[in-house]
Scaffold this motif. Structure first.
Motif, mmCIF file in Angstrom:
data_model
loop_
_atom_site.group_PDB
_atom_site.id
_atom_site.type_symbol
_atom_site.label_atom_id
_atom_site.label_comp_id
_atom_site.label_asym_id
_atom_site.label_seq_id
_atom_site.Cartn_x
_atom_site.Cartn_y
_atom_site.Cartn_z
ATOM 1 N N THR A 3 0.854 -1.180 0.000
ATOM 2 C CA THR A 3 0.000 0.000 0.000
ATOM 3 C C THR A 3 0.891 1.232 0.000
ATOM 4 O O THR A 3 1.856 1.310 0.767
ATOM 5 N N ALA A 4 0.571 2.185 -0.853
ATOM 6 C CA ALA A 4 1.375 3.398 -0.952
ATOM 7 C C ALA A 4 0.514 4.635 -0.769
ATOM 8 O O ALA A 4 -0.624 4.690 -1.241
ATOM 9 N N VAL A 5 1.061 5.604 -0.067
ATOM 10 C CA VAL A 5 0.452 6.933 0.032
ATOM 11 C C VAL A 5 1.252 7.866 -0.856
ATOM 12 O O VAL A 5 2.489 7.912 -0.768
ATOM 13 N N ILE A 6 0.564 8.581 -1.728
ATOM 14 C CA ILE A 6 1.221 9.524 -2.638
ATOM 15 C C ILE A 6 0.862 10.949 -2.233
ATOM 16 O O ILE A 6 -0.323 11.286 -2.088
ATOM 17 N N THR A 14 2.279 14.471 -10.017
ATOM 18 C CA THR A 14 1.651 13.570 -9.042
ATOM 19 C C THR A 14 0.523 12.754 -9.668
ATOM 20 O O THR A 14 0.223 11.649 -9.194
ATOM 21 N N SER A 15 -0.096 13.276 -10.723
ATOM 22 C CA SER A 15 -1.090 12.468 -11.447
ATOM 23 C C SER A 15 -0.420 11.258 -12.092
ATOM 24 O O SER A 15 -0.945 10.138 -12.066
ATOM 25 N N PHE A 16 0.752 11.490 -12.649
ATOM 26 C CA PHE A 16 1.531 10.414 -13.277
ATOM 27 C C PHE A 16 1.895 9.321 -12.268
ATOM 28 O O PHE A 16 1.919 8.127 -12.586
ATOM 29 N N LEU A 17 2.170 9.728 -11.045
ATOM 30 C CA LEU A 17 2.646 8.775 -10.041
ATOM 31 C C LEU A 17 1.629 7.681 -9.714
ATOM 32 O O LEU A 17 2.011 6.569 -9.344
ATOM 33 N N VAL A 18 0.356 7.993 -9.824
ATOM 34 C CA VAL A 18 -0.666 7.013 -9.415
ATOM 35 C C VAL A 18 -0.616 5.753 -10.279
ATOM 36 O O VAL A 18 -0.399 4.650 -9.754
ATOM 37 N N PRO A 19 -0.795 5.866 -11.603
ATOM 38 C CA PRO A 19 -0.710 4.626 -12.393
ATOM 39 C C PRO A 19 0.707 4.071 -12.486
ATOM 40 O O PRO A 19 0.904 2.848 -12.514
ATOM 41 N N TYR A 25 6.434 -0.395 -9.017
ATOM 42 C CA TYR A 25 6.688 -1.020 -7.718
ATOM 43 C C TYR A 25 5.704 -2.136 -7.376
ATOM 44 O O TYR A 25 5.803 -2.729 -6.294
ATOM 45 N N GLY A 26 4.757 -2.400 -8.264
ATOM 46 C CA GLY A 26 3.779 -3.443 -7.980
ATOM 47 C C GLY A 26 2.830 -3.076 -6.854
ATOM 48 O O GLY A 26 2.338 -3.957 -6.127
ATOM 49 N N VAL A 27 2.578 -1.774 -6.697
ATOM 50 C CA VAL A 27 1.683 -1.312 -5.631
ATOM 51 C C VAL A 27 0.267 -1.789 -5.927
ATOM 52 O O VAL A 27 -0.243 -1.624 -7.035
ATOM 53 N N LYS A 28 -0.377 -2.356 -4.939
ATOM 54 C CA LYS A 28 -1.734 -2.884 -5.107
ATOM 55 C C LYS A 28 -2.792 -1.859 -4.704
ATOM 56 O O LYS A 28 -3.870 -1.806 -5.293
ATOM 57 N N ARG A 29 -2.497 -1.095 -3.673
ATOM 58 C CA ARG A 29 -3.472 -0.113 -3.174
ATOM 59 C C ARG A 29 -2.806 1.260 -3.125
ATOM 60 O O ARG A 29 -1.793 1.434 -2.437
ATOM 61 N N VAL A 30 -3.370 2.204 -3.875
ATOM 62 C CA VAL A 30 -2.801 3.550 -3.958
ATOM 63 C C VAL A 30 -3.742 4.539 -3.287
ATOM 64 O O VAL A 30 -4.928 4.626 -3.640
ATOM 65 N N ALA A 111 0.152 1.828 5.404
ATOM 66 C CA ALA A 111 0.917 1.849 4.150
ATOM 67 C C ALA A 111 2.395 1.638 4.456
ATOM 68 O O ALA A 111 2.915 2.130 5.463
ATOM 69 N N ASP A 112 3.068 0.907 3.590
ATOM 70 C CA ASP A 112 4.501 0.671 3.790
ATOM 71 C C ASP A 112 5.357 1.474 2.826
ATOM 72 O O ASP A 112 6.577 1.324 2.792
#
Length: 411
Positions: A3-6, A14-19, A25-30, A111-112
Motif C-alpha cells: 500500500t502506498a500513500v502519494i 503527481t497524477s503520473f505517479l498514481v498509475p 513497484y507493484g503497488v496494489k493499493r494507492v 501503508a509501507d
C-alpha cells in the motif's frame, strides 16, 4: 499487499505517479493524500479529488494543514522576517507540513510506502526523504519515481495520454506549488537565467482598477491579529494571510524570480508570487524598528538567517530549530501595534506604524533635536570616548599620508 500513500496535488507529476507506481513497484493499493497548506479553495479541493479518481487512486485523503503550517512555521518566519536571499521560502517552508500529514496517513492506512514527486535536481528530495527517515523511523519506505527513473515531464504527459488520462497543455510546460505563504512556478523560461515567463503563466493576475489602496495590519507580540481593508476587518492568522494575498494579487505585489544553488550543487531558478509575505514582512519589520533595540534587531536578524537556511535546506528536525524559535518568541514581546501599508500597482509605496512601545516618540528622544536626557557637553564627551581607541592606534602610524582607512594603501 503493498500500500502506498502519494503526496498528491493533482498536477502532472503527481497524477503520473498514481498509475506508474503500480507498474514500477507493484503497488496494489494507492492512496492519494492532499495536504492543504492554505492554497486550495473548496472548489479546488473537489477538483483535486476528482482528479484522484480519474487517475485511478483507490482512496483520496484531503487534510487541512493550514493552521498547523502557521503555528509551526509561518509565525516564526514572520518573527524573523525570514527569506533565503530575498525568497520568502514559499515552497520549502510548507514541505515539512505536507510530509508530516502524509506520513500520518501512512500509519493510519498501514501503508509501507510513501511516494512523492521529487526530482533528483532540487531540494524537495531532501525534505521528503529526511522527513521519511525521521518521522517514519524505518517503518515506511520513501520513493521518488521521477528521480529514480529519470522521468521527464514530456514522458509523464505521454504516459498519461496512453492510459487515456487527460493532460492540460499548460500543465506540461509549468509546474505550480500553491500554498498559504505563496506560489512557486517552475519550468519553461525559468530554466534560463534571462528567461521571463509570459503574463498568462503567472498563477494570479492583477486588477487594472486597483491603483491605490491602504490596509491596516495589527500585531500582538509579533503575530498578525487583524487586517482592515476598505472598512472590512479580517481576524485569525490564516484568514489574514489569505486576505492579504487576495489584496496583494490585485495590486500585483510579490512577483519575482529566485535563483540559487540547490543542495545537489546545481543552480535552480523559479518564478514565485508572495504577496502576503512581502506585505507582512514590510509591516512587521517597520513595527520592530520602533519598538526593539538595535542589538535585538541585528541579533535576531542573524538567528533568522540561520533559521531560514536550515528550514530551506531540510534540517528542520535539528533541535537547534527549537532553540531559535524560543529566542524569536522572546524577541517579539513588545512587537505590538498597527502598521498602515500604502499600496500602488506593483509596489508598496510606504508604511507607517503606531505602538504603545514606540521608542521614536519617547520624551527626550526626538531625532535631530536637542535632548532633555543629556547635555551637549555629555554628547561631546561620549564621542570622545567612542573614538579613543581608534585615536590611540592611529597615533602610532608612521606614514600619516596613507589612506584614511589605516589598513588600505592609498593610491
Amino acid at each position: 499487499m503493498t500500500t502506498a500513500v502519494i503526496a498528491f496535488s493533482g498536477g502532472l507529476d503527481t497524477s503520473f505517479l498514481v498509475p506508474y507506481s503500480r507498474e514500477a513497484y507493484g503497488v496494489k493499493r494507492v492512496i492519494t493524500c492532499t495536504v492543504n497548506t492554505g492554497g486550495f479553495s473548496p472548489e479546488e479541493a473537489e477538483k483535486i479529488a476528482a482528479r484522484s479518481r480519474e487517475v485511478g487512486a483507490d482512496k483520496h485523503l484531503f487534510v487541512d494543514g493550514s493552521q498547523s503550517y502557521y503555528d509551526e512555521i509561518i509565525q516564526y518566519m514572520i518573527f524573523g522576517n525570514c527569506t533565503r536571499d530575498g525568497y520568502p521560502l514559499c515552497v520549502s517552508s510548507e514541505r515539512p507540513v505536507i510530509a508530516k500529514y502524509a506520513l500520518d496517513a501512512c500509519r493510519e492506512e498501514k501503508a509501507d510506502m510513501f511516494i512523492n514527486g521529487s526530482t533528483g535536481a532540487g531540494n524537495d528530495q531532501y525534505r521528503f526523504d529526511v522527513a521519511t527517515q525521521v518521522l517514519g523511523q524505518g517503518k515506511v519506505v520513501g520513493k521518488s519515481p521521477i528521480r529514480e527513473f529519470d522521468i521527464t515531464r514530456a514522458f509523464s504527459a505521454d504516459y498519461l495520454r496512453k492510459h487515456n488520462i487527460s493532460v492540460t497543455e499548460k500543465g506540461t510546460t509549468y509546474s505550480y506549488n500553491v500554498g498559504l505563504w505563496g506560489i512557486s512556478i517552475g519550468g519553461g523560461e525559468t530554466h534560463k537565467s534571462d528567461g521571463l515567463i509570459p503574463e498568462e503563466a503567472w498563477y494570479s493576475h492583477p486588477d487594472p482598477k486597483a491603483t491605490e489602496g491602504v490596509l491596516d495590519i495589527t500585531f500582538e507580540k509579533g503575530n498578525p491579529v487583524s487586517v482592515n481593508f476598505e472598512e472590512q476587518t479580517t481576524t485569525g492568522a490564516v484568514a489574514i494571510i489569505r486576505r492579504i494575498t487576495e489584496i496583494g494579487n490585485k495590486f500585483c505585489i510579490g512577483r519575482n524570480y529566485y535563483l540559487s544553488t540547490t543542495s545537489p550543487g546545481k543552480k535552480g531558478r523559479i518564478a514565485f508570487e508572495s504577496p502576503a509575505a512581502d506585505i507582512l514582512y514590510e509591516a512587521h519589520s517597520r513595527l520592530e524598528a520602533i519598538v526593539m533595540t538595535q542589538s535585538q534587531i541585528s541579533g535576531k536578524r542573524a538567528i533568522a538567517e540561520k533559521f531560514g537556511e536550515m528550514l530551506h535546506e531540510a534540517k528542520m528536525y535539528d533541535p537547534y530549530m527549537d532553540d531559535m524559535k524560543a529566542l524569536m518568541v522572546s524577541s517579539q514581546r513588545r512587537v505590538t501595534g498597527t502598521a498602515r501599508v500604502y499600496l500602488a500597482q506593483g509596489m508598496i509605496k510606504a508604511t507607517t506604524v503606531t505602538s504603545p512601545y514606540d521608542l521614536l516618540g519617547v520624551k527626550g528622544a526626538v531625532y535631530g533635536e536637542t535632548s532633555t536626557a543629556y547635555t551637549g557637553a555629555d554628547a561631546a564627551g561620549s564621542t570622545l570616548i567612542h573614538g579613543f581607541e581608534q585615536r590611540l592606534y592611529y597615533s602610532l602610524e608612521k606614514d600619516k599620508s596613507r589612506s584614511m582607512f589605516i589598513g588600505i594603501q592609498g593610491s
